[in-house]
Write a protein that holds these residues in place. Structure first.
Motif, short mmCIF file in Angstrom:
data_model
loop_
_atom_site.label_atom_id
_atom_site.label_comp_id
_atom_site.label_asym_id
_atom_site.label_seq_id
_atom_site.Cartn_x
_atom_site.Cartn_y
_atom_site.Cartn_z
N PRO A 104 -14.33 34.64 0.57
CA PRO A 104 -14.26 34.45 -0.72
C PRO A 104 -14.62 35.55 -1.77
O PRO A 104 -13.87 36.15 -2.71
CB PRO A 104 -14.87 33.04 -1.16
N SER A 120 -8.20 32.63 -13.54
CA SER A 120 -8.54 31.30 -13.77
C SER A 120 -7.31 30.13 -13.83
O SER A 120 -6.22 30.69 -14.38
CB SER A 120 -9.53 31.22 -14.75
N GLU A 142 -12.22 37.92 -3.61
CA GLU A 142 -12.12 37.82 -5.39
C GLU A 142 -12.54 39.27 -5.88
O GLU A 142 -11.99 39.40 -6.89
CB GLU A 142 -13.09 36.76 -5.73
N GLN A 145 -12.57 24.98 -6.86
CA GLN A 145 -12.67 26.35 -7.60
C GLN A 145 -12.03 26.45 -9.11
O GLN A 145 -10.82 25.57 -9.17
CB GLN A 145 -12.01 27.33 -6.63
N SER A 146 -12.48 27.17 -9.78
CA SER A 146 -11.87 27.20 -11.22
C SER A 146 -10.97 28.43 -11.25
O SER A 146 -10.38 28.67 -12.18
CB SER A 146 -12.85 27.15 -12.19
N SER A 147 -11.36 29.38 -10.31
CA SER A 147 -10.61 30.52 -10.21
C SER A 147 -9.39 30.64 -9.07
O SER A 147 -9.60 30.11 -8.01
CB SER A 147 -11.50 31.84 -9.86
N ARG A 205 -9.84 32.75 -6.32
CA ARG A 205 -10.79 32.30 -5.12
C ARG A 205 -10.24 31.07 -4.37
O ARG A 205 -10.21 30.74 -3.32
CB ARG A 205 -11.90 31.92 -5.92
N MET A 206 -9.34 30.31 -5.19
CA MET A 206 -8.76 29.15 -4.69
C MET A 206 -7.90 29.56 -3.54
O MET A 206 -7.66 28.99 -2.37
CB MET A 206 -7.95 28.10 -5.55
N TYR A 250 -9.71 30.72 -0.27
CA TYR A 250 -10.06 29.42 0.49
C TYR A 250 -8.87 28.88 1.05
O TYR A 250 -9.01 28.43 2.14
CB TYR A 250 -10.73 28.51 -0.46
#
Lengths: 515, 205
Positions: free
Chosen positions: A254, A388, A258, A322-324, A327-328, A331
């Motif tokens: 992650p 985001s 990111e 996740q809020s990003s 990053r989501m 994952y």
């Protein structure tokens, strides 16, 4: 001899194309004639300001690599005198299938890079050279039939990626990502090397077929060699699990995904993972394809099943929180590694069907994930990357084309018809059920339902939310290169989704070449 | 104990002690010296394996060039570069946990390999010219030509990557040094003869 060069042409096209790219970067017209930028600064940067043309050249090189893979595929590599480079490089339809996917993925990433780097002020020519040579490493990894070439190819691929992550020097987060990936990646390579050394000590072979033959002749009783082979195998698997970022070897992923520039992230998620799966399948089926090592009691299937269940479950649970979006997606790529490992597991009973399904899944996954990252690139612009969920709010109304592309790729990742992702999931699940791994298939199904939640969240934000008043609104960038990458990816996703038969047939032929 | 096994034990202990020093020591110079110890130990191990050429190469390339390069970099940056004050927020559980897992892994490894060490694989006896320059050359440029050629891609990636990462910071407007006149290429103290147009010296980067 000329036959051999034709057989190796995917590798040679991309490799020599990379040299050409470096020459074009060094000798091409500088950004301006005086060597001074408009504000009077001395330009000491050969590739600066030319990321569009260099990106285009790199894309042409990689797509011609894909075309030559197809050409060799049609010409039947077995007739081209390839035993001269065997066992170092195994030129068969299996490796050609992977070199085709890898070249397409690399080409799409350089297209994205051509737009992204200039927009975000890191237009450096080295990026494209690194992508091209990393792809050379990835293709060689698909070809590799000996532990020595596996290691050299793996390092070629990884070294380029480490540097591509650290390209944005001004961002401490990129530095952290590059260092983290570099340290953990080198550590994983060292573990893999240790495993290779133990395998050589036990069997006296470094070529996969030789190891396979020796392991097959070991007999049932517990001997020193058996113990060494099992430990060596486990260490090799750990090294490869790092590269495909399977839980619990995913810690770097992650942060690295990111922190990296987004075209690099898409290259990591697509090409690096695909090449690692190519070599994983080949090692498992050729070197450890002995019936005992493929059994549930004393071989690699339970290890792969554990990695698969952990990757799917843990990555899906964390991805939902996740809020990003970037990053989501990181994952989500870990959880896709879990689904793929499920197919690898099924190869214990049905080597051909399961490998074909994994190869089909990889093709669909690569294009969809590059498309999703590309759409994310398109939604942000200079100085403000859209990362985001909040950045995406209301994009569907303001910029319907960008949102539609994003939606298509997200739907494909979630595995809904009529996209490539749906058939990939379908075939992998079918192979798992055919291999009588019912509980694994059920866990996979539950996980893909959980996964649909966070993919749908993207759609909800794009189409059903409005940005909070006063918040900075991300303005999509304008770049013909990013748009063309998205159009190519979208066409492929839909084409595979509507007519999956042709690709599946190719994957089946390729998988048959493996065993 | 034969002289051969004595040599093995000495070189193995040297390797391991060097490796531990490299990882544990806080001073970069000491870490570099630990690395040197490991490299010397490996060179000795090569001797034990009758690979004299590799042993010499190991000394020339690693001890001679790589470690010296490390020491140069340490000298350039100063010996205290990179050492940071002990952070308070260091995890209390992680080091023992990692150590415990390592011990468990090592125990399992040696438990499994215990039988194997007693009955090592019988490799064929090496030919008399094993380890000579000719033998290494034949092996490298004839038998393993393909992986050798593949390393060219690895080296190109390494060089291009080093340039990509090592080149100055770009895209960072506030701190970016825009070089407007050639004099500003000089970092460090500005000499009287350089100091033509600009009265005050620039601060170093």
């Amino acid at each position: 001899m000329i036959d051999l060069f034709i057989a190796l042409s995917p590798l040679l096209t991309v490799g020599f194309g990379g040299l050409l790219l470096m020459l074009a970067e060094a000798l091409g017209k500088p950004a301006n004639n005086t060597g001074m930028s408009p504000d009077g600064a001395v330009v000491v940067d050969a590739g600066a300001g030319r990321s569009e043309e260099l990106g285009l050249l790199a894309t042409v090189i990689l797509f011609s690599g894909a075309a030559s893979s197809m050409g060799v595929w049609l010409a039947d590599p077995a007739t081209l005198g390839v035993e001269l480079v065997s066992p170092w490089l195994q030129v068969d339809r299996y490796s050609l299938f992977f070199s085709f996917i890898l070249c397409i993925s690399g080409g799409l990433c350089t297209l994205l890079g051509g737009g992204y780097l200039e927009e975000h002020k890191i237009d450096r020519g080295e990026f494209f050279t690194l992508v091209v040579f990393s792809t050379v490493g990835a293709i060689a990894l698909g070809f590799a039939g000996d532990l020595l070439t596996v290691f050299v190819a793996l390092e070629t691929m990884s070294l380029g990626v480490y540097c591509m992550i650290g390209l944005r020097r001004s961002s401490p987060r990129a530095g952290e990502a590059a260092l983290k990936y570099f340290l953990l990646g080198s550590f994983a390579a060292a573990i893999m090397m240790f495993g290779a050394a133990l395998l050589y000590a036990a069997t006296g072979h470094t070529d996969l077929a030789g190891i396979g033959a020796f392991v097959g002749g070991l007999g049932g009783e517990a001997s020193g060699e058996t113990a060494m082979v099992i430990v060596g195998m486990l260490l090799m698997l750990i090294g490869m699990a790092f590269k495909i970022s399977a839980v619990p070897f995913h810690m770097w992923a992650p942060d690295a995904y990111e922190g990296a520039p987004t075209p690099t992230t898409s290259f990591m998620a697509a090409a690096v993972k695909t090449a690692a799966f190519a070599v994983l399948l080949r090692i498992l089926l050729i070197a450890f394809g002995d019936p005992r090592l493929m059994s549930w009691g004393a071989g690699w299937p339970p290890v792969m099943a554990c990695l698969s269940v952990l990757s799917m479950t843990i990555a899906n649970v964390i991805a939902g929180r996740q809020s990003s979006v970037k990053r989501m997606l990181a994952y989500s790529s870990i959880s896709h590694a879990g689904y793929l490992l499920m197919g690898v597991c099924a190869a214990m009973r049905l080597p051909e069907e399961a490998s074909a399904s994994v190869m089909f899944y990889l093709a669909g996954y690569c294009i969809s994930t590059i498309g999703a990252f590309g759409a994310l690139i398109l939604c942000g612009s200079r100085g403000k990357e859209a990362v985001s969920y909040a950045d995406l709010a209301g994009i569907g109304r303001r910029h319907p084309a960008a949102a539609a592309a994003f939606a298509l790729f997200v739907i494909s990742l979630a595995g809904m018809p009529p996209t490539a992702g749906f058939f990939g999931k379908l075939y992998v699940f079918r192979a798992t059920i055919d291999a009588e791994l019912y509980s694994l298939a059920i866990i996979g199904l539950l996980n893909s339902i959980v996964g649909a939640y966070y993919y749908m969240k993207v759609l909800v934000f794009m189409y059903m939310r409005e940005p909070i008043p006063g918040a900075p609104i991300a303005i999509p960038m304008r770049s013909s290169m990013v748009v063309s990458a998205l159009i190519i990816a979208a066409a492929l996703v839909v084409a595979i989704g509507v007519l999956p038969g042709a690709l599946l047939e190719m994957a089946a032929v390729a998988a048959a070449a493996l065993s | 104990m034969t002289p051969g096994s004595a040599l093995f034990i000495v070189s193995a202990v040297l390797c391991l002690a060097g490796a531990v020093t490299t990882v544990v020591s806080r001073s970069p110079v000491r870490a570099a010296m630990g690395l040197l110890g490991t490299i010397l130990g490996i060179a000795l191990l090569f001797l034990k394996l009758r690979a004299e050429f590799l042993s010499a190469i190991q000394l020339i390339v690693y001890a001679g060039a790589v470690v010296v390069l490390f020491v140069f970099v340490i000298m350039l940056l100063g010996t205290d570069a990179g050492s940071e004050p002990e952070s308070e927020a260091r995890s209390k559980i992680a080091p023992p946990l990692a150590g415990g897992m390592f011990l468990a892994f090592a125990t399992a490894l040696f438990g499994l390999l215990g039988g194997a060490i007693k009955t090592p694989t019988a490799f064929t006896v090496p030919s008399p010219d094993h380890g000579t320059i000719e033998a290494v050359g034949t092996e490298m440029f004839q038998n393993t030509l393909v992986p050798f050629e593949l390393t060219t891609a690895l080296l190109i990636v390494a060089v291009v990557g080093a340039i990509a990462v090592g080149r100055g910071r770009q895209g960072q407007k506030p701190n970016q040094r825009v070089i407007k006149n050639p004099q500003d290429f000089y970092v460090g103290p500005v000499m009287e003869r350089d100091n033509v147009s600009q009265p005050e010296p620039k601060e170093s980067v």
